[in-house]
Design a protein around this motif. Structure first.
Motif, mmCIF file in Angstrom:
data_model
loop_
_atom_site.group_PDB
_atom_site.id
_atom_site.type_symbol
_atom_site.label_atom_id
_atom_site.label_comp_id
_atom_site.label_asym_id
_atom_site.label_seq_id
_atom_site.Cartn_x
_atom_site.Cartn_y
_atom_site.Cartn_z
ATOM 1 N N LYS A 196 0.835 -1.200 0.000
ATOM 2 C CA LYS A 196 0.000 0.000 0.000
ATOM 3 C C LYS A 196 0.869 1.249 0.000
ATOM 4 N N CYS B 12 -4.591 5.822 3.238
ATOM 5 C CA CYS B 12 -4.246 5.136 1.989
ATOM 6 C C CYS B 12 -4.488 6.100 0.822
ATOM 7 N N CYS C 134 -10.545 4.533 -1.190
ATOM 8 C CA CYS C 134 -10.211 3.557 -0.139
ATOM 9 C C CYS C 134 -10.347 4.228 1.233
ATOM 10 N N TRP D 237 -9.162 3.324 4.209
ATOM 11 C CA TRP D 237 -8.159 3.034 5.252
ATOM 12 C C TRP D 237 -7.511 4.325 5.773
ATOM 13 N N HIS E 217 -9.100 -1.815 3.601
ATOM 14 C CA HIS E 217 -8.870 -1.239 2.265
ATOM 15 C C HIS E 217 -10.009 -1.699 1.362
ATOM 16 N N CYS F 147 -8.633 -1.440 -3.651
ATOM 17 C CA CYS F 147 -7.288 -0.889 -3.524
ATOM 18 C C CYS F 147 -6.291 -1.989 -3.896
HETATM 19 ZN ZN LIG Z 1 -6.226 1.214 0.456
#
Ligand SMILES: [Zn+2]
Length: 463
Positions: free
Chosen positions: A66, A82, A87, A89, A111, A114
């Motif tokens: 990532k 992220c 996404c 996250w 995620h 992604c």
């Molecule tokens: Zn992600």
């Protein structure tokens, strides 16, 4: 960006960031030693410092393919997210009041849509150097291309040529730093070693000699009462040169109490390393110096004299114990190759044939293969920084000596097992001979003419 900031519910933090005195019990603590390799995050998780937190996020990103960016980063708050569009996250953190620690306030640890990021902007040469420092230190020979391929295939992210090159360079600097740190500790190490090993000589010497090759391990190995390896001394010196060997021999001479009057009782077998023979001449001129026959043979091959017949003949010359027998074999050698004979003639047989050895040292050894087995057993230690290297050797020897001491304590017999086996063999051989008048006469003649057959038996027993 502002949207993300607003999403954090700062009201929640009040309930989570208090009672710092009770940090350990209340919140999960991130433990670098065990958690850093594969970080997992949870609500309330507390990091010792921002640096630790950054490293954890970085490792998490690389392990999971990532790309994570920092949205907010000031003295009190930090948000990481992220980078892939859509996404969710993200992690929000706050500095713990009155401490260097940082704690996770809120997070979405998932995620969505992604994919694995191959060209990751988080990949910096310094990060690569740190992640690969151990491997780079173990393989100082790795070139940029090889290193780059390794990183790309094992990490799953792309490194450019310049990143790979700079990472290697950085790891070299780190290694250099470690080496220097180790040298700085050498005085304390010496003190501690002397304290815990009262009867061991452990000197440190400052030298103004510099050597490009740098750091050479010198050793003196002997055989014990059971024909086994018994290391006597080792030293790390600046290089293989006369000054280093002289210093080493001087210490060895003092420790073994080799005075002028007993010098001829000692026999040293070497590969005539650079500077060693001149060092012997100045420190221990009266000892017997031998040259390992295996090495002599290797040199003979290099000089262009090859083949099994010559080899066998050379070994026969080396093994003969009488002058007559030696001369017979030597003339056979000459018959095989006149040039090889001339070449061999330049080496004194006192260094390599039993027929010419002195009997004072009670030793008939022709090769120094015990040194080779020793070298084989310390391979791991040799490319380590100085203190680590010395410690590996010290621990290994301590273990071996203890083991031997225990084995010896179990034995009742005065003679060691390997020697008993040797004696039995000799006994069996000797049983084939009958003592007659004539044999007795021959024995006398042999003795008068320096025949060493019977000395051999003596040596068998005296080991
Ligand atoms: Zn992600």
């Amino acid at each position: 960006m502002t949207k993300d900031e607003n999403e954090i519910k700062f009201s929640y933090e009040e309930s989570i960031v208090d009672s710092d005195s009770d940090v350990e019990g209340k919140w999960p603590i991130f433990r670098a030693a065990t958690d850093m390799k594969d970080p997992q995050f949870s609500l309330g998780m507390t990091f010792a410092s921002k640096q630790q937190l950054r490293e954890a996020v970085q490792n998490y990103a690389f392990n999971n393919g990532k790309e994570i960016k920092t949205l907010k980063n000031d003295k009190e708050r930090m948000i990481v997210k992220c980078t892939q569009e859509g996404c969710p996250w993200r992690i929000g953190l706050k500095k713990v009041l009155g401490s260097l620690s940082w704690r996770i306030l809120n997070m979405t640890d998932e995620h969505e849509g992604c994919s694995w990021v191959w060209e990751n902007s988080m990949v910096k040469f310094s990060v690569v150097a740190k992640r690969w420092s151990t491997e780079l230190q173990d393989h100082p020979d790795w070139m940029m291309r090889k290193f780059k391929d390794k990183v790309c295939s094992q990490e799953g992210f792309y490194v450019s040529n310049s990143q790979a090159y700079r990472a290697i360079w950085k790891a070299k600097k780190l290694r250099q730093g470690k080496v220097e740190d180790a040298f700085k500790k050498i005085w304390s190490y010496k003190e501690e070693t002397s304290r815990t090993n009262p009867k061991t000589t452990c000197p440190v010497k400052l030298s103004d000699l510099s050597d490009e090759s740098g750091g050479m391990l010198l050793t003196a190995i002997s055989i014990d009462g059971n024909d086994s390896i018994f290391p006597l001394a080792y030293a790390i010196v600046e290089g293989e040169k006369k000054e280093s060997w002289t210093w080493f021999l001087e210490l060895l001479k003092t420790d073994l109490e080799i005075t002028k009057s007993v010098e001829d009782e000692y026999c040293f077998i070497s590969d005539k390393q650079k500077g060693l023979i001149p060092a012997f001449e100045s420190e221990l001129p009266g000892v017997e110096n031998r040259f390992c026959v295996r090495h002599l043979h290797a040199n003979m091959k290099v000089a262009g004299f090859q083949g099994k017949a010559l080899k066998d003949c050379l070994w026969a010359c080396a093994r003969e114990t009488t002058l007559n027998a030696f001369n017979v074999d030597l003339s056979k050698f000459r018959g095989l190759d006149e040039d090889a004979y001339q070449w061999l003639g330049e080496k004194s047989p006192t260094e390599w044939s039993r027929s010419h050895f002195s009997t004072h040292s009670h030793c008939d050894m022709l090769v120094n293969n015990i040194c080779e087995s020793w070298n084989g057993s310390i391979r791991d230690a040799r490319d380590k920084p100085i203190i680590e290297c010395l410690e590996i050797l010290r621990k290994m020897l301590m273990g071996k000596f203890f083991e031997k001491k225990q084995k010896a304590a179990e034995r009742k017999s005065l003679i060691c097992p390997a020697i008993v086996r040797k004696l039995k063999k000799i006994e069996k051989e000797a049983a084939k001979y009958l003592a007659t008048q004539w044999d007795f006469f021959k024995f006398e003649v042999g003795h008068l003419y320096g025949d060493q057959q019977e000395v051999d038996l003596e040596k068998g027993c005296s080991y």
